[in-house]
Design a protein around this motif. Structure first.
Motif, PDB file in Angstrom:
ATOM      1  N   VAL A  85      21.260 -40.885 -30.848  1.00  0.00           N
ATOM      2  CA  VAL A  85      21.167 -39.492 -29.661  1.00  0.00           C
ATOM      3  C   VAL A  85      22.227 -38.940 -29.198  1.00  0.00           C
ATOM      4  O   VAL A  85      22.013 -40.008 -28.036  1.00  0.00           O
ATOM      5  CB  VAL A  85      19.625 -39.441 -29.441  1.00  0.00           C
ATOM      6  N   TYR A  86      23.009 -38.045 -29.185  1.00  0.00           N
ATOM      7  CA  TYR A  86      24.092 -37.585 -28.023  1.00  0.00           C
ATOM      8  C   TYR A  86      23.486 -36.984 -27.552  1.00  0.00           C
ATOM      9  O   TYR A  86      22.539 -35.748 -27.836  1.00  0.00           O
ATOM     10  CB  TYR A  86      24.903 -36.327 -28.977  1.00  0.00           C
ATOM     11  N   THR A  87      23.671 -37.351 -26.642  1.00  0.00           N
ATOM     12  CA  THR A  87      23.530 -36.156 -25.191  1.00  0.00           C
ATOM     13  C   THR A  87      24.049 -36.112 -23.827  1.00  0.00           C
ATOM     14  O   THR A  87      24.976 -36.939 -23.511  1.00  0.00           O
ATOM     15  CB  THR A  87      21.938 -36.608 -24.244  1.00  0.00           C
TER      16      THR A  87
ATOM     17  N   GLU B 146      35.199 -36.636 -24.145  1.00  0.00           N
ATOM     18  CA  GLU B 146      36.671 -34.693 -23.805  1.00  0.00           C
ATOM     19  C   GLU B 146      35.449 -33.772 -24.903  1.00  0.00           C
ATOM     20  O   GLU B 146      36.382 -32.923 -24.505  1.00  0.00           O
ATOM     21  CB  GLU B 146      37.083 -35.932 -24.247  1.00  0.00           C
ATOM     22  N   SER B 147      35.114 -34.114 -25.899  1.00  0.00           N
ATOM     23  CA  SER B 147      34.813 -32.807 -26.481  1.00  0.00           C
ATOM     24  C   SER B 147      32.749 -32.715 -26.689  1.00  0.00           C
ATOM     25  O   SER B 147      32.832 -32.890 -25.366  1.00  0.00           O
ATOM     26  CB  SER B 147      35.059 -33.619 -28.186  1.00  0.00           C
ATOM     27  N   ASP B 148      32.450 -32.004 -27.804  1.00  0.00           N
ATOM     28  CA  ASP B 148      30.677 -31.435 -27.609  1.00  0.00           C
ATOM     29  C   ASP B 148      30.472 -32.009 -28.958  1.00  0.00           C
ATOM     30  O   ASP B 148      30.809 -32.792 -29.656  1.00  0.00           O
ATOM     31  CB  ASP B 148      31.183 -30.102 -27.284  1.00  0.00           C
ATOM     32  N   GLY B 149      29.214 -31.743 -28.876  1.00  0.00           N
ATOM     33  CA  GLY B 149      27.896 -32.157 -29.920  1.00  0.00           C
ATOM     34  C   GLY B 149      28.359 -31.774 -30.879  1.00  0.00           C
ATOM     35  O   GLY B 149      28.241 -32.031 -32.459  1.00  0.00           O
ATOM     36  N   TRP B 150      29.538 -30.255 -31.431  1.00  0.00           N
ATOM     37  CA  TRP B 150      30.308 -29.603 -32.682  1.00  0.00           C
ATOM     38  C   TRP B 150      30.575 -30.935 -33.300  1.00  0.00           C
ATOM     39  O   TRP B 150      31.151 -31.584 -34.660  1.00  0.00           O
ATOM     40  CB  TRP B 150      30.487 -29.117 -32.745  1.00  0.00           C
ATOM     41  N   ALA B 151      31.713 -31.316 -32.125  1.00  0.00           N
ATOM     42  CA  ALA B 151      32.845 -32.774 -33.156  1.00  0.00           C
ATOM     43  C   ALA B 151      32.216 -33.733 -32.874  1.00  0.00           C
ATOM     44  O   ALA B 151      32.563 -34.189 -34.019  1.00  0.00           O
ATOM     45  CB  ALA B 151      33.456 -33.110 -31.665  1.00  0.00           C
ATOM     46  N   TRP B 152      30.774 -34.094 -32.177  1.00  0.00           N
ATOM     47  CA  TRP B 152      30.314 -34.902 -32.919  1.00  0.00           C
ATOM     48  C   TRP B 152      29.701 -35.480 -34.231  1.00  0.00           C
ATOM     49  O   TRP B 152      30.231 -36.076 -34.886  1.00  0.00           O
ATOM     50  CB  TRP B 152      29.342 -35.693 -31.598  1.00  0.00           C
TER      51      TRP B 152
ATOM     52  N   TRP C  65      12.928 -31.065 -37.613  1.00  0.00           N
ATOM     53  CA  TRP C  65      11.320 -32.173 -37.318  1.00  0.00           C
ATOM     54  C   TRP C  65      10.003 -31.400 -37.340  1.00  0.00           C
ATOM     55  O   TRP C  65      10.167 -30.156 -37.162  1.00  0.00           O
ATOM     56  CB  TRP C  65      11.713 -33.009 -36.410  1.00  0.00           C
ATOM     57  N   GLY C  66       8.695 -31.933 -38.697  1.00  0.00           N
ATOM     58  CA  GLY C  66       7.634 -31.426 -38.725  1.00  0.00           C
ATOM     59  C   GLY C  66       7.729 -30.399 -40.097  1.00  0.00           C
ATOM     60  O   GLY C  66       8.748 -30.419 -40.330  1.00  0.00           O
ATOM     61  N   SER C  67       6.402 -30.276 -39.225  1.00  0.00           N
ATOM     62  CA  SER C  67       5.905 -29.326 -41.218  1.00  0.00           C
ATOM     63  C   SER C  67       6.353 -28.299 -40.843  1.00  0.00           C
ATOM     64  O   SER C  67       6.359 -27.567 -42.205  1.00  0.00           O
ATOM     65  CB  SER C  67       4.841 -29.819 -40.868  1.00  0.00           C
ATOM     66  N   GLU C  68       6.776 -28.024 -39.566  1.00  0.00           N
ATOM     67  CA  GLU C  68       6.940 -26.459 -39.790  1.00  0.00           C
ATOM     68  C   GLU C  68       8.258 -25.764 -39.495  1.00  0.00           C
ATOM     69  O   GLU C  68       8.923 -25.012 -38.995  1.00  0.00           O
ATOM     70  CB  GLU C  68       5.854 -25.449 -38.838  1.00  0.00           C
ATOM     71  N   GLY C  69       9.333 -26.866 -39.384  1.00  0.00           N
ATOM     72  CA  GLY C  69      10.716 -27.133 -38.802  1.00  0.00           C
ATOM     73  C   GLY C  69      11.430 -26.430 -37.770  1.00  0.00           C
ATOM     74  O   GLY C  69      12.435 -26.579 -37.537  1.00  0.00           O
ATOM     75  N   TRP C  70      10.104 -27.620 -36.938  1.00  0.00           N
ATOM     76  CA  TRP C  70      11.093 -27.138 -35.001  1.00  0.00           C
ATOM     77  C   TRP C  70      12.471 -27.607 -35.561  1.00  0.00           C
ATOM     78  O   TRP C  70      12.616 -28.867 -35.114  1.00  0.00           O
ATOM     79  CB  TRP C  70       9.910 -28.269 -34.284  1.00  0.00           C
ATOM     80  N   ASP C  71      12.702 -27.055 -34.263  1.00  0.00           N
ATOM     81  CA  ASP C  71      14.310 -27.712 -33.582  1.00  0.00           C
ATOM     82  C   ASP C  71      14.190 -28.598 -33.230  1.00  0.00           C
ATOM     83  O   ASP C  71      13.182 -29.380 -32.523  1.00  0.00           O
ATOM     84  CB  ASP C  71      14.801 -26.570 -32.501  1.00  0.00           C
ATOM     85  N   LEU C  72      14.642 -29.857 -33.777  1.00  0.00           N
ATOM     86  CA  LEU C  72      14.911 -31.282 -33.102  1.00  0.00           C
ATOM     87  C   LEU C  72      15.937 -31.420 -32.618  1.00  0.00           C
ATOM     88  O   LEU C  72      17.582 -31.824 -32.553  1.00  0.00           O
ATOM     89  CB  LEU C  72      15.336 -32.526 -33.807  1.00  0.00           C
ATOM     90  N   GLY C  73      16.181 -30.880 -31.093  1.00  0.00           N
ATOM     91  CA  GLY C  73      17.203 -31.672 -29.838  1.00  0.00           C
ATOM     92  C   GLY C  73      17.735 -29.929 -29.668  1.00  0.00           C
ATOM     93  O   GLY C  73      16.614 -28.980 -30.097  1.00  0.00           O
ATOM     94  N   ASP C  74      19.028 -30.559 -28.894  1.00  0.00           N
ATOM     95  CA  ASP C  74      19.061 -28.523 -28.005  1.00  0.00           C
ATOM     96  C   ASP C  74      21.045 -28.701 -28.054  1.00  0.00           C
ATOM     97  O   ASP C  74      21.840 -29.277 -28.235  1.00  0.00           O
ATOM     98  CB  ASP C  74      18.821 -29.191 -26.803  1.00  0.00           C
ATOM     99  N   TRP C  75      21.082 -28.390 -29.268  1.00  0.00           N
ATOM    100  CA  TRP C  75      22.440 -28.301 -30.201  1.00  0.00           C
ATOM    101  C   TRP C  75      23.738 -27.369 -28.993  1.00  0.00           C
ATOM    102  O   TRP C  75      22.421 -26.066 -29.100  1.00  0.00           O
ATOM    103  CB  TRP C  75      22.145 -27.968 -32.083  1.00  0.00           C
TER     104      TRP C  75
END
Length: 165
Positions: free
Chosen positions: A101-103, A50-56, A70-80
């Protein structure tokens, strides 16, 4: 955005160390991959279409926190806001650690005995997500690489003080 999340993390996680005498009567003994029942974790909002990832991400606080890099260079983890990874850190007993993990409204939760086992699972998840989205380093190993074979630069939570200069 990934087509689907892996049903379970690969079984090649590092073996947890031997149990100490104080852990031998643990009500949640760990399996060979460091997993324990999710019952040992605090509540996390599950499937919500009913809502979205921001609400979660707002609803999981204060016992869980979203992990964006995540990782030494701060790669995006997920697809916000479509795919969001969250951790629970047991700062009191330092024993049970969670990975959620919210998908797109579906939520998967796994529990681990110890931060190292949870972070190893997140290392493997990161490779999978980077491969699916193309958001990681092009030199990242294949998504089926076991955690113990993932190069150090692709492992562990991002820490800006550790980033290459």
């Amino acid at each position: 955005m990934p087509d689907s999340m892996p049903e379970s993390m690969p079984e090649s996680m590092p073996e947890p160390g031997p149990l100490s005498e104080s852990e031998s009567d643990d009500p949640f003994p760990a399996g060979p991959d460091g997993r324990v029942p999710v019952d040992c974790l605090p509540w996390v909002p599950e499937d919500d279409h009913e809502s979205d990832g921001w609400a979660w991400t707002g609803a999981i606080k204060p016992l869980w926190h979203a992990v964006a890099l995540w990782g030494s260079e701060g790669w995006d983890l997920g697809d916000w806001p479509y795919v969001i990874v969250a951790h629970h850190d047991d700062d009191i007993g330092n024993k049970y650690f969670g990975l959620a993990v919210y998908t797109e409204g579906d939520v998967r939760v796994d529990a681990y005995q110890g931060r190292a086992a949870r972070d190893a699972a997140t290392d493997e998840l990161a490779l999978y997500l980077w491969h699916q989205s193309g958001s990681g380093d092009p030199d990242a190993p294949a998504p089926d690489t076991p955690a113990n074979l993932i190069p150090e630069r692709f492992r562990h939570p991002y820490n800006p003080t550790d980033a290459p200069g």
